[in-house]
Write an enzyme that holds these catalytic residues in place. Structure first.
Site, PDB file in Angstrom:
ATOM      1  N   PHE A 144       0.869  -1.178   0.000  1.00 18.37           N
ATOM      2  CA  PHE A 144       0.000   0.000   0.000  1.00 18.37           C
ATOM      3  C   PHE A 144       0.904   1.226   0.000  1.00 18.37           C
ATOM      4  O   PHE A 144       1.629   1.473   0.976  1.00 18.37           O
ATOM      5  CB  PHE A 144      -0.850  -0.058   1.272  1.00 18.37           C
ATOM      6  N   GLU A 385      -0.050   3.903  10.412  1.00 22.44           N
ATOM      7  CA  GLU A 385      -1.521   3.917  10.221  1.00 22.44           C
ATOM      8  C   GLU A 385      -2.157   5.004  11.088  1.00 22.44           C
ATOM      9  O   GLU A 385      -3.238   4.826  11.649  1.00 22.44           O
ATOM     10  CB  GLU A 385      -2.116   2.529  10.463  1.00 22.44           C
TER      11      GLU A 385
HETATM   12  C1  LIG Z   1       7.769   0.717   9.699  1.00 22.11           C
HETATM   13  C2  LIG Z   1       6.775   1.595   8.983  1.00 22.11           C
HETATM   14  C3  LIG Z   1       5.880   1.001   8.094  1.00 22.11           C
HETATM   15  C4  LIG Z   1       5.004   1.809   7.355  1.00 22.11           C
HETATM   16  N1  LIG Z   1       4.209   1.228   6.389  1.00 22.11           N
HETATM   17  C5  LIG Z   1       3.521   2.032   5.532  1.00 22.11           C
HETATM   18  C6  LIG Z   1       2.864   1.482   4.392  1.00 22.11           C
HETATM   19  O1  LIG Z   1       2.857   0.267   4.166  1.00 22.11           O
HETATM   20  N2  LIG Z   1       2.245   2.327   3.531  1.00 22.11           N
HETATM   21  C7  LIG Z   1       2.219   3.674   3.725  1.00 22.11           C
HETATM   22  O2  LIG Z   1       1.654   4.377   2.901  1.00 22.11           O
HETATM   23  N3  LIG Z   1       2.818   4.229   4.829  1.00 22.11           N
HETATM   24  C8  LIG Z   1       3.487   3.451   5.706  1.00 22.11           C
HETATM   25  N4  LIG Z   1       4.133   3.995   6.791  1.00 22.11           N
HETATM   26  C9  LIG Z   1       4.080   5.436   7.002  1.00 22.11           C
HETATM   27  C10 LIG Z   1       3.360   5.846   8.280  1.00 22.11           C
HETATM   28  O3  LIG Z   1       1.971   5.661   8.155  1.00 22.11           O
HETATM   29  C11 LIG Z   1       3.759   7.309   8.583  1.00 22.11           C
HETATM   30  O4  LIG Z   1       5.123   7.278   8.948  1.00 22.11           O
HETATM   31  C12 LIG Z   1       2.923   7.920   9.680  1.00 22.11           C
HETATM   32  O5  LIG Z   1       1.601   8.127   9.253  1.00 22.11           O
HETATM   33  C13 LIG Z   1       3.472   9.265  10.166  1.00 22.11           C
HETATM   34  O6  LIG Z   1       3.785  10.116   9.097  1.00 22.11           O
HETATM   35  P1  LIG Z   1       5.240  10.812   9.022  1.00 22.11           P
HETATM   36  O7  LIG Z   1       6.260   9.740   9.211  1.00 22.11           O
HETATM   37  O8  LIG Z   1       5.313  11.613   7.789  1.00 22.11           O
HETATM   38  O9  LIG Z   1       5.303  11.739  10.310  1.00 22.11           O
HETATM   39  P2  LIG Z   1       4.673  13.259  10.490  1.00 22.11           P
HETATM   40  O10 LIG Z   1       3.320  13.290   9.884  1.00 22.11           O
HETATM   41  O11 LIG Z   1       5.706  14.195   9.955  1.00 22.11           O
HETATM   42  O12 LIG Z   1       4.570  13.353  12.038  1.00 22.11           O
HETATM   43  C14 LIG Z   1       5.627  13.851  12.875  1.00 22.11           C
HETATM   44  C15 LIG Z   1       4.996  14.278  14.212  1.00 22.11           C
HETATM   45  O13 LIG Z   1       4.046  15.340  13.985  1.00 22.11           O
HETATM   46  C16 LIG Z   1       2.792  14.987  14.535  1.00 22.11           C
HETATM   47  N5  LIG Z   1       1.700  15.530  13.720  1.00 22.11           N
HETATM   48  C17 LIG Z   1       1.608  15.538  12.370  1.00 22.11           C
HETATM   49  N6  LIG Z   1       0.435  16.075  11.986  1.00 22.11           N
HETATM   50  C18 LIG Z   1      -0.235  16.404  13.126  1.00 22.11           C
HETATM   51  C19 LIG Z   1      -1.492  17.010  13.403  1.00 22.11           C
HETATM   52  N7  LIG Z   1      -2.320  17.390  12.433  1.00 22.11           N
HETATM   53  N8  LIG Z   1      -1.839  17.198  14.693  1.00 22.11           N
HETATM   54  C20 LIG Z   1      -0.992  16.831  15.707  1.00 22.11           C
HETATM   55  N9  LIG Z   1       0.205  16.266  15.502  1.00 22.11           N
HETATM   56  C21 LIG Z   1       0.589  16.059  14.232  1.00 22.11           C
HETATM   57  C22 LIG Z   1       2.785  13.459  14.489  1.00 22.11           C
HETATM   58  O14 LIG Z   1       1.836  12.916  15.389  1.00 22.11           O
HETATM   59  C23 LIG Z   1       4.210  13.149  14.880  1.00 22.11           C
HETATM   60  O15 LIG Z   1       4.357  13.205  16.263  1.00 22.11           O
HETATM   61  C24 LIG Z   1       4.986   3.203   7.572  1.00 22.11           C
HETATM   62  C25 LIG Z   1       5.862   3.782   8.503  1.00 22.11           C
HETATM   63  C26 LIG Z   1       6.751   2.995   9.184  1.00 22.11           C
HETATM   64  C27 LIG Z   1       7.719   3.665  10.144  1.00 22.11           C
END
Ligand SMILES: Cc1cc2nc3c(=O)[nH]c(=O)nc-3n(C[C@H](O)[C@H](O)[C@H](O)COP(=O)(O)OP(=O)(O)OC[C@H]3O[C@@H](n4cnc5c(N)ncnc54)[C@H](O)[C@@H]3O)c2cc1C
Length: 426
Positions: A144, A385
């Protein structure tokens, strides 16, 4: 209609049954499925956990056993080779999977969950026929691909584009952290198909086979935990797919992502319950036998207190998951409940694994101790997620909207103007 496949209810394929009836798998068949999963997890996977950790891969024979039992498709529709379990059944299986290294579940998690569900729920008949039976059999791995740099919590800001060119779509962009990307045969890719639309509108989803020219998968990421479950970046460079690679309606990809992620959140909450049970069992066994001053550490009431808190929270999590799954199945709540369960259970398992390390003392800090591994493995659950903060935004926002509060007016340079974090209704 559902057929109980050979294997899944009967390990080794013995005792094949073809019980068919209207609706879902019946209670007795499901009990057999769950028992077979429990047996596989506890007798075949748990003893191999250190090997999985050291080799950073699921051994081929375990993958084959999972495929033989039908685990690559238990949540996919029966007419395409799956078992079509309800959400209430899904969470029971997830609690079993959670008892061992999360990498085991991960190898078939994307087929049943985030990738497979998009095709099962929104794909055309041709797409379902082409992919679902092979996903359910474990012949194909689906991944995904939503998250991008600067579009994680707020994926509506994604920059991957899909441009229509005659009978084809041309996809350009990159994704990161994509689970199973290094072993994927196909990606469910989210891309902006209408550059004039902002936010969630204008995003479409496509099935893209890994072998398509222009698709490149980066090296597998080095992660804190969950060894054996691989993620990587994926690059799309002028990738041409036929028009029928579009899944469902053009411009509706974002709402599809939200639908499957909501289901996935509840599944993850249940995994956390399973992991909490495992670290509690490890901790009780350790406290009952490890000695200080000539007697087991379990005689200390402060140690008993940690075990008691773990147990109470685990029961609370299990009850929450079952209740939310029942409401999901009835259609009463497919959003706030799953987010609440994910929020509570992922935080709960973080506390449980921390207490488990504490109970093990110095032993809990050593790499060969299971609770040390689970402590690292558990950390991911609060991140992917939808982070805990995002779950809180979803829950709080929904409660206030129900009370009549209006959404923020769109404002330039504010994330909400682009679609906001993963909230339904956008
Ligand atoms: C091992 C692993 C597997 C994964 N697998 C998949 C996959 O199969 N497919 C896929 O598409 N994605 C995948 N992901 C991605 C994952 O869903 C994202 O890493 C996650 O949603 C967080 O996004 P980001 O890393 O960009 O962090 P950011 O969105 O940059 O978040 C950084 C910080 O800011 C905070 N923050 C951000 N926005 C807000 C808000 N509006 N209000 C309050 N706080 C906020 C967050 O809570 C966090 O503390 C995976 C990630 C990992 C690490």
């Amino acid at each position: 209609m559902i057929a109980v496949r050979s294997g899944i209810g009967a390990p080794g394929g013995r005792g094949r049954r073809e019980r068919r009836h209207h609706g879902r798998v019946d209670a007795e068949d499901f009990r057999q499925v769950r028992n077979a999963v429990r047996q596989l997890v506890r007798e075949s996977v748990v003893p191999r956990e250190e090997q999985i950790e050291d080799e950073d891969r699921i051994p081929d024979d375990l993958r084959a056993q999972a495929a033989d039992m039908g685990l690559f498709g238990y949540a996919l529709p029966e007419e395409y080779g799956g078992l079509g379990v309800t959400m209430s059944e899904d969470v029971q299986l997830a609690m079993e999977f959670g008892y061992t290294t999360p990498a085991f579940r991960s190898i078939f998690g994307t087929n049943n969950g985030i990738a497979g569900q998009v095709i099962a729920k929104f794909g055309s008949d041709e797409q379902k026929k082409a992919y679902l039976p092979r996903l359910a059999a474990g012949e194909l791995i689906g991944a995904f691909a939503l998250t991008e740099a600067e579009a994680g919590s707020d994926p509506a800001g994604l920059r991957t584009t899909a441009r229509r060119d005659g009978d084809e779509w041309v996809i350009n962009g990159s994704k990161r952290y994509i689970t199973n990307a290094p072993i994927a045969d196909l990606f469910v890719v989210f891309a902006r198909s209408n550059p004039d639309e902002r936010g969630g509108r204008g995003i479409s989803s496509f099935v893209v086979e890994t072998s398509t020219p222009g698709v490149t998968v980066g090296p597998k990421d080095k992660k804190m935990g969950q060894a054996g479950a691989w993620t990587a970046e994926v690059f799309f460079d002028d990738v041409r797919v036929p028009v029928d690679a579009l899944i469902g309606e053009e411009g509706r990809g974002y709402s599809k992502a939200l639908t499957v992620l909501s289901r996935g959140r509840l599944h993850i909450a249940a995994l956390c319950v399973g992991m909490a049970q495992r670290v509690l069992d490890e901790s009780v066994a350790y406290a009952a036998t490890a000695q200080q001053g000539g007697a087991p550490i379990g005689r200390f009431q402060l140690v008993q207190g940690m075990l008691a808190d773990m147990h109470a929270e685990l029961l609370a999590g299990a009850s929450l998951v079952r209740e939310v799954a029942a409401r999901y199945d009835s259609g009463e709540d497919t959003s706030v409940g799953p987010s609440s369960a994910k929020l509570f259970c992922t935080e709960m398992v973080g506390r449980a694994t921390d207490s488990a390390v504490q109970i093990h003392g110095g032993m809990g800090y050593l790499r060969t101790t299971p609770v040390e591994r689970f402590y690292r493995d558990a950390r991911l659950f609060r991140l992917y997620e939808g982070t805990s903060e995002v779950q809180r935004v979803i829950i709080g926002g929904a409660l206030l909207r129900e009370a009549g509060m209006r959404r923020d007016p769109p404002a330039p340079h504010h994330s909400q103007a682009r679609g906001g974090p993963l909230q339904e209704g956008r």
